[in-house]
Design a protein around this motif. Structure first.
Motif, mmCIF file in Angstrom:
data_model
loop_
_atom_site.group_PDB
_atom_site.id
_atom_site.type_symbol
_atom_site.label_atom_id
_atom_site.label_comp_id
_atom_site.label_asym_id
_atom_site.label_seq_id
_atom_site.Cartn_x
_atom_site.Cartn_y
_atom_site.Cartn_z
ATOM 1 N N GLY A 1 0.987 -1.168 0.028
ATOM 2 C CA GLY A 1 -0.077 -0.034 -0.073
ATOM 3 C C GLY A 1 0.973 1.236 -0.127
ATOM 4 N N ASN A 2 0.086 2.399 0.364
ATOM 5 C CA ASN A 2 0.945 3.627 0.347
ATOM 6 C C ASN A 2 2.354 3.692 1.493
ATOM 7 O OD1 ASN A 2 -0.360 4.788 -1.718
ATOM 8 N ND2 ASN A 2 -2.073 5.243 -0.365
ATOM 9 N N GLY B 1 3.415 0.791 3.548
ATOM 10 C CA GLY B 1 4.259 -0.499 3.667
ATOM 11 C C GLY B 1 3.900 -1.762 2.781
ATOM 12 N N ALA C 1 0.352 -13.137 8.382
ATOM 13 C CA ALA C 1 0.580 -12.037 7.520
ATOM 14 C C ALA C 1 1.373 -10.990 8.315
ATOM 15 C CB ALA C 1 -0.629 -11.361 6.894
ATOM 16 N N LYS D 1 2.504 -7.276 8.334
ATOM 17 C CA LYS D 1 2.735 -5.735 7.631
ATOM 18 C C LYS D 1 3.505 -4.931 8.275
ATOM 19 C CE LYS D 1 -0.505 -2.042 6.561
ATOM 20 N NZ LYS D 1 -2.031 -1.848 6.668
ATOM 21 N N GLU E 1 -3.132 1.835 13.206
ATOM 22 C CA GLU E 1 -4.008 0.456 12.936
ATOM 23 C C GLU E 1 -3.901 -0.477 13.962
ATOM 24 O OE1 GLU E 1 -2.581 -0.972 8.990
ATOM 25 O OE2 GLU E 1 -4.399 -2.467 8.855
ATOM 26 N N GLU F 1 -3.439 -12.480 11.326
ATOM 27 C CA GLU F 1 -4.088 -13.433 10.676
ATOM 28 C C GLU F 1 -3.901 -13.595 9.471
ATOM 29 O OE1 GLU F 1 -8.139 -13.529 11.792
ATOM 30 O OE2 GLU F 1 -8.692 -15.411 10.445
ATOM 31 N N LEU G 1 -5.047 -14.067 5.336
ATOM 32 C CA LEU G 1 -6.481 -14.078 4.917
ATOM 33 C C LEU G 1 -6.137 -14.716 3.498
ATOM 34 C CD1 LEU G 1 -8.039 -10.642 6.180
ATOM 35 C CD2 LEU G 1 -8.364 -13.092 7.070
ATOM 36 N N GLU H 1 -8.818 -8.574 -5.972
ATOM 37 C CA GLU H 1 -8.307 -9.641 -6.908
ATOM 38 C C GLU H 1 -9.360 -10.607 -7.457
ATOM 39 O OE1 GLU H 1 -5.125 -10.495 -4.073
ATOM 40 O OE2 GLU H 1 -4.913 -12.423 -5.422
ATOM 41 N N ASP I 1 -7.530 -3.234 6.962
ATOM 42 C CA ASP I 1 -6.611 -1.894 6.840
ATOM 43 C C ASP I 1 -7.444 -0.846 7.619
ATOM 44 O OD1 ASP I 1 -5.048 0.081 6.276
ATOM 45 O OD2 ASP I 1 -5.579 0.113 3.845
#
Ligand code: ATP
Length: 328
Positions: free
Chosen positions: A38-39, A41, A56, A58, A70, A108, A110, A116, A182
């Motif tokens: 994303g913008n 990371g 996952a 981030k 976040e 977690e 996903l 997509e 997000d």
């Protein structure tokens, strides 16, 4: 530990990173396994070395405070989720520093995002799939609002399905659940000290993604619960029609006409906006447009309206989305 973000040159095993979360886990990931960006990371797949669960990660530069915000918002949601046994938001395992340069959050893992899946399905979804998405998304948004947060950046990239059944460790399949992700731009619309709704403001800044953001957000107007529902309406229109009337103003990155895009969202008649669609879409926009800044939405009414349309079309309650045969 030597940190090697993907933009820098990877040598030897520098691309294998470890995020030590102490009792909360030890997460190992490979910076070649990037699954999204994303913008601020990038997102990688990794593994919790204690439970062997795929996760996952981030990761953002330490100077960007977005991940802290976040994480805080996910914690607010997580507390509510545990209390009410609610699904549809990823579980957050750990937030910490990665060396001196980066912050990383383990969460977690996903499945693919709806963006997509939309592309995989030929850039259009059937009415059945759109109504199933509407039902789940109204519920997710309602829960966020119950937790006193407005999302402020709803878009197909920020909706993802859960994963199919995992065997190690065993987890049931969540592929029919649409997750809202997000929460970096989410904001409390209730002042935690006074308990009052935040004031209306014309200098709040522009938040969201041009294609989907509410008409008021184009005007720097503070967002409230009605804006999330307006944006959801645009997402549903985008899914069912494969486009939005103002896309033409955003097509070329160098000559985007944001004023015209915002103006069109403000002035387009609901009849034109929902042309060719069942009248429930027009009723939805009419309701959302008339909502007051401070008003609590009638989520149940909107959900019931789309559910009735679903039943009128005699769509089976089989939880089969357009992508169901595709997703893995
Ligand atoms: N937990 C997750 N599991 C699987 N994929 C994910 C997960 N979180 C994010 N992604 C993927 O990474 C993409 C970017 O994630 P996210 O929106 O959180 O990043 P961001 O930097 O905040 O993006 P933006 O700047 O566009 O708001 C998502 O669209 C999704 O495809």
């Amino acid at each position: 530990m030597k940190i090697n973000f993907p933009n820098e040159i990877a040598k030897n095993n520098d691309h294998i990173l470890t995020l030590n979360g102490g009792l909360e886990g030890k997460f190992v990931f490979n910076t070649n396994d990037c699954i999204g960006k994303g913008n601020y990371g990038k997102i990688f797949t990794g593994r919790d070395m204690y439970t062997y669960e795929e996760v996952a990660i981030k990761m953002e530069h330490i100077t960007s405070m977005e991940l802290f915000k976040e994480h805080r918002n996910y914690r607010i949601i997580g507390t509510g989720q545990r209390f009410h046994n609610v699904h549809g938001f990823p579980t957050i395992y750990y937030l910490g520093n990665l060396g001196l340069k980066y912050t990383a959050m383990a969460m977690e893992l996903l499945g693919p995002s709806l963006n997509e899946l939309f592309i995989r399905c030929g850039c259009i979804f059937s009415l059945k799939t759109v109504l199933m998405i509407a039902d789940q998304m109204i519920t997710r948004i309602e829960f966020m609002h119950d937790c006193k947060l407005v999302h402020r950046d709803l878009k197909p990239e920020n909706l993802a399905i859960g994963r199919t059944q995992q065997t190690l460790p065993y987890k049931e399949s969540m592929e029919n659940t649409i997750y809202l992700i997000d929460l970096g731009m989410a904001k409390e619309y209730v002042d935690p000290v006074s308990g009052m709704h935040i004031p209306f403001s014309r200098q709040a800044g522009v938040f969201g993604t041009y294609q989907f953001m509410s008409a008021n957000s184009h005007e720097n107007i503070e967002q409230s619960r009605k804006d999330d529902l307006e944006v959801l309406g645009y997402i549903l229109l985008f899914f069912v029609n494969g486009t939005l009337p103002w896309i033409k103003y955003l097509e070329n990155e160098n000559s985007m006409d944001l004023d015209k895009c915002g103006e069109m969202k403000r002035t387009i008649s609901i009849k034109n906006l929902c042309d060719g669609l069942p009248e429930e879409f027009a009723i939805y926009f009419d309701y959302v447009r008339k909502m007051d800044f401070f008003e609590e939405p009638d989520y149940e009414r909107l959900r019931l309206m789309f559910y009735t349309l679903y039943k009128q079309n005699e769509f089976p309650e089989d939880h089969i989305f357009d992508w169901s045969a595709e997703a893995d």
